[in-house]
Enzyme design. Structure first.
Site, PDB file in Angstrom:
ATOM      1  N   PRO A   1     -34.047  74.988-114.758  1.00  0.00           N
ATOM      2  CA  PRO A   1     -35.411  75.759-115.738  1.00  0.00           C
ATOM      3  C   PRO A   1     -35.112  74.596-116.424  1.00  0.00           C
ATOM      4  O   PRO A   1     -34.783  73.737-116.648  1.00  0.00           O
ATOM      5  CB  PRO A   1     -33.970  76.660-116.014  1.00  0.00           C
ATOM      6  CG  PRO A   1     -32.688  76.697-116.154  1.00  0.00           C
ATOM      7  CD  PRO A   1     -32.755  75.681-115.236  1.00  0.00           C
ATOM      8  N   ILE A   2     -36.762  75.720-117.397  1.00  0.00           N
ATOM      9  CA  ILE A   2     -37.297  74.286-118.443  1.00  0.00           C
ATOM     10  C   ILE A   2     -36.431  74.103-118.995  1.00  0.00           C
ATOM     11  O   ILE A   2     -35.368  75.137-120.111  1.00  0.00           O
ATOM     12  CB  ILE A   2     -38.146  75.153-119.296  1.00  0.00           C
ATOM     13  CG1 ILE A   2     -39.521  76.268-118.000  1.00  0.00           C
ATOM     14  CG2 ILE A   2     -39.215  75.133-120.390  1.00  0.00           C
ATOM     15  CD1 ILE A   2     -39.921  77.750-119.123  1.00  0.00           C
TER      16      ILE A   2
ATOM     17  N   GLU B   1     -44.441  67.615-110.714  1.00  0.00           N
ATOM     18  CA  GLU B   1     -44.849  68.784-110.490  1.00  0.00           C
ATOM     19  C   GLU B   1     -46.368  68.198-111.566  1.00  0.00           C
ATOM     20  O   GLU B   1     -46.108  67.688-112.605  1.00  0.00           O
ATOM     21  CB  GLU B   1     -44.421  69.919-110.429  1.00  0.00           C
ATOM     22  CG  GLU B   1     -43.361  70.044-112.291  1.00  0.00           C
ATOM     23  CD  GLU B   1     -42.951  71.544-112.390  1.00  0.00           C
ATOM     24  OE1 GLU B   1     -43.337  71.926-111.057  1.00  0.00           O
ATOM     25  OE2 GLU B   1     -41.767  71.806-112.730  1.00  0.00           O
TER      26      GLU B   1
ATOM     27  N   TYR C   1     -48.266  81.092-123.139  1.00  0.00           N
ATOM     28  CA  TYR C   1     -46.533  81.481-124.394  1.00  0.00           C
ATOM     29  C   TYR C   1     -46.703  82.144-125.344  1.00  0.00           C
ATOM     30  O   TYR C   1     -45.725  82.455-126.074  1.00  0.00           O
ATOM     31  CB  TYR C   1     -46.176  80.243-124.820  1.00  0.00           C
ATOM     32  CG  TYR C   1     -45.400  79.577-123.498  1.00  0.00           C
ATOM     33  CD1 TYR C   1     -44.307  79.905-122.783  1.00  0.00           C
ATOM     34  CD2 TYR C   1     -45.583  78.183-122.658  1.00  0.00           C
ATOM     35  CE1 TYR C   1     -43.345  79.262-121.855  1.00  0.00           C
ATOM     36  CE2 TYR C   1     -44.800  77.145-122.139  1.00  0.00           C
ATOM     37  CZ  TYR C   1     -44.278  77.957-121.259  1.00  0.00           C
ATOM     38  OH  TYR C   1     -43.160  77.263-119.994  1.00  0.00           O
TER      39      TYR C   1
ATOM     40  N   ASP D   1     -39.419  66.827-107.878  1.00  0.00           N
ATOM     41  CA  ASP D   1     -38.773  67.199-108.865  1.00  0.00           C
ATOM     42  C   ASP D   1     -39.197  68.904-109.048  1.00  0.00           C
ATOM     43  O   ASP D   1     -39.143  69.294-110.198  1.00  0.00           O
ATOM     44  CB  ASP D   1     -40.178  66.817-110.464  1.00  0.00           C
ATOM     45  CG  ASP D   1     -40.594  67.296-110.880  1.00  0.00           C
ATOM     46  OD1 ASP D   1     -41.862  67.883-109.993  1.00  0.00           O
ATOM     47  OD2 ASP D   1     -41.634  66.937-111.908  1.00  0.00           O
TER      48      ASP D   1
END
Length: 207
Positions: free
Chosen positions: A12-13, A35, A47, A86
């Site tokens: 995840p982030i 990426e 966001y 990645d």
């Protein structure tokens, strides 16, 4: 492994995917594919208002990752050269299933499968799994302005989505070896022993 491996680092982030992929590429002398994130013109808007900007955001990522994967095939995989990335392009489905709704989600699924179904899948996935506190600390440490508005609830859901996605890949892509790294306990940046152990394990899997 009968051919040069295609390796992906996922999580995840804030899990540290790019950092680990870069370190492993240097250690094992592998080309690394990263990426495109910061260049996405829709990130700030997304966001701040996920509903309005999710489709534009996801399509930008999908098209860029598709082009990168296509180039990876031509430059490395088809020539028998090992490579590390990645990300796994499957992450597009992980995020889009959460951010898109209704007809937009259906359209996106169709486009995703048209673009990616015939492309090579990673032989090895290093899955960095971490809890919310760990992700928040790492996100704050790297200081990306567009990540300041990420809601903790969104990250918590993403952790669950990644666990489900890895379980699904284990069933649908049985030829892919998934190695889970405990991001809460393993610090491959600050602890050289942790990183060395990961690199040695990956090197063994690549044989």
């Amino acid at each position: 492994m009968e051919h040069a491996p295609f390796i992906a680092v996922e999580g995840p982030i804030g899990a540290g995917k790019t950092t680990l992929a870069t370190m492993l590429a240097e250690k094992l002398q592998l080309p690394v594919i990263k990426e495109i994130v910061d260049e996405n013109p829709f990130l700030d808007k997304f966001y701040q208002n996920m509903d309005d900007w999710s489709f534009q955001l996801e399509m930008f990522f999908l098209c860029n990752r598709y082009k990168q994967l296509e180039d990876t095939v031509n430059r490395y995989i088809d020539k028998g050269k090992p490579v590390i990335s990645d990300y796994h392009i499957y992450k597009n489905l992980i995020f889009s299933e959460r951010t898109l709704k209704g007809t937009k989600r259906e359209k996106y699924r169709k486009i995703y499968h048209v673009l990616t179904d015939d492309l090579p899948k990673p032989d090895i996935i290093l899955y960095i799994r971490a809890d919310l506190d760990t992700l928040l600390k790492r996100i704050a440490k790297r200081g990306r302005s567009f990540e300041e508005d990420i809601a903790p609830a969104y990250l918590e859901q993403l952790i669950e989505d990644y666990d489900e996605a890895m379980a699904s890949l284990a069933l649908t892509e049985p030829s892919t070896r998934i190695v889970t790294i405990d991001g809460n306990q393993v610090d491959f940046v600050e602890n050289n022993e942790d990183f060395t152990a990961i690199a040695a394990h990956l090197k063994e899997l690549m044989k």
